[in-house]
Write a protein that holds these residues in place. Structure first.
Motif: not given
Length: 266
Positions: A29, A32-33, A36-37, A42, A232-233, A236
Motif C-alpha cells: 500500500r 502504491v501510495k 501512483n502520482k 504513474m 498495481k504495485a 508502477l
C-alpha cells in the motif's frame, strides 16, 4: 516480487509468518501510495510531444510504420480456484485448462506501460478485457488527437478501429477491399512491419514477468483487494524501473543507449 514461499524471508527478518504477512500488505500500500502520482511511475498517456517522439522512434526502426507509438498484448496469471462454483467459472479458461487472471498491457516505444487493465477474470477474452478496461477508448482518443496508432495481434477488435494496425502476413489482404495494387501492397507492407513491431509486446511481457517472477506462481485467491493492490504495485514499479534505471529491451531497441543523455533516462 520473488517466487516461492515466505519462509526464508521470515528467517531473514526474524518475523513470524503472521507479522510478516501484515508488513508485506502494508508495504504494498505504501508503494502504491508513493508511486501512483510519481512522474516516473504513474500509468498515464504521454503528452502530444512525447507521443510524436515515440512515433519517430518506431519509424526509425520500421519506416513503413510512420504513425505508430505503441503495441498491445494480453497476459494471464494463474490463480487458485475459488471455493464458490459460480465464481470459479469466471476464472476458469478452457483454452488453457486452468484458472487465471487476465491483464492487457499497452507498451509504448520507451518500454513503459501508459495504458492497461488488470485483475479481470480468466474467462475474459483479451479484446473484451480491453473494451471493459476502456483501452480502446483511450487509444481512439490518442488517434483522434494525433493520428497515431497501436499495433495488435488477431485477438483484438478488427472492425471500425482505425487506431489499430493488426499484424498480418498476407500480401493480398488489402486487395479484398477494392484497392488498386499499389495501395494494396503498401497496406500489406505496413501490416508486415506491424507483425515485426509486435515483437516489442513480447519483449515487454518478458520484461514484466522477469522483474516479477511471482506472477508465474499461483496467486492466492482472496475476496478483498490484495490481488489488485499487488498488481498495481508491480506495474508502477515496472514503469519506475524503466524510466529511472533504463534497462528495458524495448527502450534499448527503439532508443539506443548511445543516443541517450546518460543523466536523462526519459
Amino acid at each position: 516480487r520473488t517466487r516461492g514461499g515466505r519462509f526464508s524471508l521470515n528467517m531473514i527478518f526474524g518475523m513470524t509468518a503472521t507479522n510478516f504477512g501484515i508488513y508485506v500488505r502494508f508495504g504494498l500500500r505504501i508503494i502504491v501510495k508513493c508511486l501512483n502520482k510519481h512522474k516516473d511511475a504513474m500509468i498515464k498517456i504521454p503528452d502530444d510531444a512525447k507521443l510524436q517522439d515515440l512515433a519517430s522512434r518506431v519509424k526509425a526502426q520500421y519506416p513503413a510504420l510512420d504513425d505508430v507509438w505503441c503495441t498491445m498484448d494480453g497476459l494471464k496469471s494463474p490463480i487458485q480456484a475459488a471455493p464458490d462454483t459460480e465464481i470459479q467459472k469466471m476464472f476458469y479458461n478452457s483454452w488453457q485448462s486452468g484458472h487465471y487472471v487476465t491483464h492487457v498491457f499497452v507498451f509504448a516505444a520507451d518500454g513503459t506501460i501508459p495504458i492497461c487493465c488488470f485483475n479481470l477474470p480468466g474467462s475474459t477474452h483479451d479484446s473484451t478485457a480491453a473494451d471493459s478496461g476502456f483501452i480502446y477508448d483511450k487509444l481512439e482518443k490518442v488517434y483522434q488527437q494525433t493520428g497515431l496508432k497501436c499495433t495488435v495481434n488477431s485477438a483484438f477488435r478488427c472492425k471500425n478501429t482505425p487506431y489499430l494496425i493488426k499484424s498480418q502476413q498476407d500480401d493480398l489482404y488489402a486487395q479484398g477491399h477494392g484497392l488498386v495494387v499499389e495501395d494494396a501492397l503498401m497496406i500489406a507492407k505496413k501490416q508486415q512491419a506491424a507483425t515485426s513491431m509486435r515483437q516489442a509486446a513480447e519483449w515487454g511481457m518478458r520484461a514484466f514477468q522477469s522483474m516479477f517472477p511471482r506472477l508465474k506462481d499461483t496467486i492466492i485467491y482472496e475476496e478483498n483487494n490484495e490481488r489488485k493492490i499487488m498488481l498495481k504495485a508491480m506495474i508502477l514499479l515496472f514503469n519506475f524501473h524503466t524510466n529511472v534505471v533504463g534497462i528495458n529491451q524495448i527502450l534499448t531497441f527503439f532508443k539506443p543507449r548511445l543516443e541517450r543523455n546518460p543523466f536523462d533516462w526519459s
